[in-house]
Write a protein that holds these residues in place. Structure first.
Motif, PDB file in Angstrom:
ATOM      1  N   ARG A 272       0.984  -1.350  -0.045  1.00  0.00           N
ATOM      2  CA  ARG A 272      -0.223  -0.050  -0.107  1.00  0.00           C
ATOM      3  C   ARG A 272       0.629   1.362  -0.023  1.00  0.00           C
ATOM      4  NH1 ARG A 272      -1.509   3.298   4.142  1.00  0.00           N
ATOM      5  NH2 ARG A 272      -1.002   2.080   5.502  1.00  0.00           N
ATOM      6  N   GLN A 275       2.132   1.820  -3.471  1.00  0.00           N
ATOM      7  CA  GLN A 275       1.219   2.324  -4.336  1.00  0.00           C
ATOM      8  C   GLN A 275       0.935   3.969  -4.121  1.00  0.00           C
ATOM      9  OE1 GLN A 275      -1.637  -0.613  -3.406  1.00  0.00           O
ATOM     10  NE2 GLN A 275      -1.720  -1.537  -5.597  1.00  0.00           N
ATOM     11  N   GLU A 276       0.818   4.149  -2.846  1.00  0.00           N
ATOM     12  CA  GLU A 276       0.731   5.635  -2.506  1.00  0.00           C
ATOM     13  C   GLU A 276       1.934   6.350  -2.682  1.00  0.00           C
ATOM     14  OE1 GLU A 276      -0.766   5.683   1.571  1.00  0.00           O
ATOM     15  OE2 GLU A 276      -2.675   4.511   0.748  1.00  0.00           O
ATOM     16  N   TRP A 278       5.066   6.344  -1.129  1.00  0.00           N
ATOM     17  CA  TRP A 278       5.815   6.466   0.085  1.00  0.00           C
ATOM     18  C   TRP A 278       7.471   6.296  -0.035  1.00  0.00           C
ATOM     19  CZ3 TRP A 278       4.402   7.579   5.180  1.00  0.00           C
ATOM     20  CH2 TRP A 278       3.066   8.260   5.447  1.00  0.00           C
ATOM     21  N   ASN A 293       5.726  10.890   3.267  1.00  0.00           N
ATOM     22  CA  ASN A 293       4.443  10.775   3.115  1.00  0.00           C
ATOM     23  C   ASN A 293       4.038  11.893   2.030  1.00  0.00           C
ATOM     24  OD1 ASN A 293       1.617  11.235   3.194  1.00  0.00           O
ATOM     25  ND2 ASN A 293       1.811  11.742   5.458  1.00  0.00           N
ATOM     26  N   LYS A 295       1.515  13.292   0.900  1.00  0.00           N
ATOM     27  CA  LYS A 295       0.227  14.197   1.244  1.00  0.00           C
ATOM     28  C   LYS A 295       0.946  15.160   2.240  1.00  0.00           C
ATOM     29  CE  LYS A 295      -3.524  10.870   0.769  1.00  0.00           C
ATOM     30  NZ  LYS A 295      -4.821  10.388   1.540  1.00  0.00           N
TER      31      LYS A 295
END
Length: 413
Positions: A272, A275-276, A278, A293, A295
């Motif tokens: 995960r 995929q994001e 990181w 991160n 975001k």
């Protein structure tokens, strides 16, 4: 005066003069929010929004008469008024997500919510992996002999996924690649890989993972950050039971060295995070994986590992070992393998067919790498022709005589 308007579509705010009347409020709403005045029903009763009958809604029209001021009716700055209209609208959120710098002026609860806790996963999805011994031996012999484990080498695993997460590997496809002592890049999505996928599918196989070797360059970690990222990418692409096999040179009992096979997965959380976005690239190979991160890119310690705020994680934290077995499958691996320093040509095809001269023709072709080689030859490159050959091999059926003549002519038999 600020009035908050709650409709079925969301919460909105409007500013009106302190002496505004009900009728003026309705006109202001119509002009500002583009809601026709005749469609507007206002009330201080939330039941207005759940009332579905037009006649019943009349009882909630408590903002009257039209000429009465809002102050006279008891409304004050910031009060909530419920509004109904007989259609749907798109309402922008009143409050946008905070853009404040991570960690500044936050409660403990907010701080924890913005951090990600890296946790160990107890068990892998792949319970075990069994390698076809000829395929495994062909891979490790080349790495040990021709390359002497000096650079990394990799391949894609084709096989099947059984019940309970037990994976079976029957062929190893070695795509064109660039390898060094520290890094490895496989060329994916090529026409050759598409042909390999086609052959595998006709044989009842699918991609079940990948394999790579580690060079003899000294390292004090099991898996590097780059390797962990590649493992996560494979599991994201091939499914949760996709496995990674790692081949390295290890000391043997007689004081020498021998190829050592291990198998792993990375945790679902690692997949995960990959995929994001990181995972960060490493300047030098390391068993510590830097994280950022996406975001909150300015966060200096975006994750919690073992109760500590950090910006990196040991790859060991993400690894799950998988038990290895072996078996003997229906496919051989004696034909020269694609994309190696060793030649593939008419002489090699002739030698291969002659070695198995006493077997049925389909059995002589039962080699994944031979089939892939034939798939690139004139007269056999069409999908329909390749399907006939692979289906015959898979079923152990007779190969049509016309195809035997084409193959024999390619081998100059």
């Amino acid at each position: 005066m600020l009035i908050r308007l709650r409709s079925r579509d969301g919460l909105e705010r409007i500013q009106v003069p302190d002496d505004t009347t009900v009728d003026a409020l309705r006109k202001h709403i119509s002009a500002t929010l583009q809601v026709p005045m005749d469609d507007i029903t206002l009330s201080r009763n939330q039941a207005l929004l759940t009332c579905r009958e037009e006649a019943a809604r009349a009882q909630y029209r408590d903002l009257a008469p039209a000429g009465a001021s809002l102050r006279h009716l008891g409304l004050q700055h910031g009060d909530l008024v419920y509004m109904h209209y007989p259609f749907e609208r798109t309402v922008e959120p009143v409050a946008r997500a905070s853009e404040k710098r991570f960690g500044s002026k936050m409660t403990v609860e907010e701080l924890i919510a913005k951090q990600t806790r890296i946790e160990r996963q107890e068990t892998p999805h792949c319970a075990s992996v069994s390698f076809e011994r000829h395929a495994a031996n062909a891979f490790q012999r080349y790495v040990a002999g021709a390359l002497n484990f000096s650079i990394k080498r990799g391949g894609l695993l084709y096989g099947s996924m059984g019940e309970g997460g037990h994976v079976r590997v029957d062929a190893i496809y070695e795509p064109a690649q660039e390898g060094s002592a520290d890094s490895l890049r496989l060329e994916r999505g090529t026409e050759q890989e598409t042909r390999a996928d086609f052959i595998a599918e006709r044989l009842g196989l699918q991609k079940v993972g990948w394999i790579f070797t580690q060079s003899t360059k000294a390292r004090d970690f099991i898996i590097s950050g780059e390797e962990a990222a590649q493992m996560a990418a494979v599991q994201a692409d091939m499914g949760e039971t996709a496995v990674t096999a790692v081949v390295s040179l290890a000391p043997s009992e007689d004081g020498g060295s021998e190829a050592h096979f291990e198998a792993f997965q990375v945790s679902d959380q690692a997949v995960r995070l990959w995929q994001e976005g990181w995972f960060q690239e490493q300047a030098e190979p390391s068993g510590v994986l830097p994280l950022r991160n996406p975001k909150e890119p300015g966060a200096k310690a975006p994750v919690i590992v073992a109760g500590k705020d950090v910006a990196e994680v040991d790859t060991d934290y993400l690894l799950l070992p998988v038990s290895i077995r072996d078996h003997e499958g229906p496919l051989g691996a004696s034909f020269p393998i694609e994309n190696r320093l060793l030649p593939q040509g008419k002489a090699e095809l002739r030698q291969h067919l002659q070695r198995a001269a006493g077997k049925p023709y389909a059995a002589r072709l039962a080699d994944f790498h031979l089939l892939l080689y034939l798939a690139q030859q004139p007269g056999l490159e069409a999908a329909s022709d390749l399907a006939v050959l692979v289906d015959a091999v898979h079923a152990g059926a007779a190969v049509p005589e016309g195809y035997q003549l084409i193959i024999d002519s390619l081998a100059e038999l």
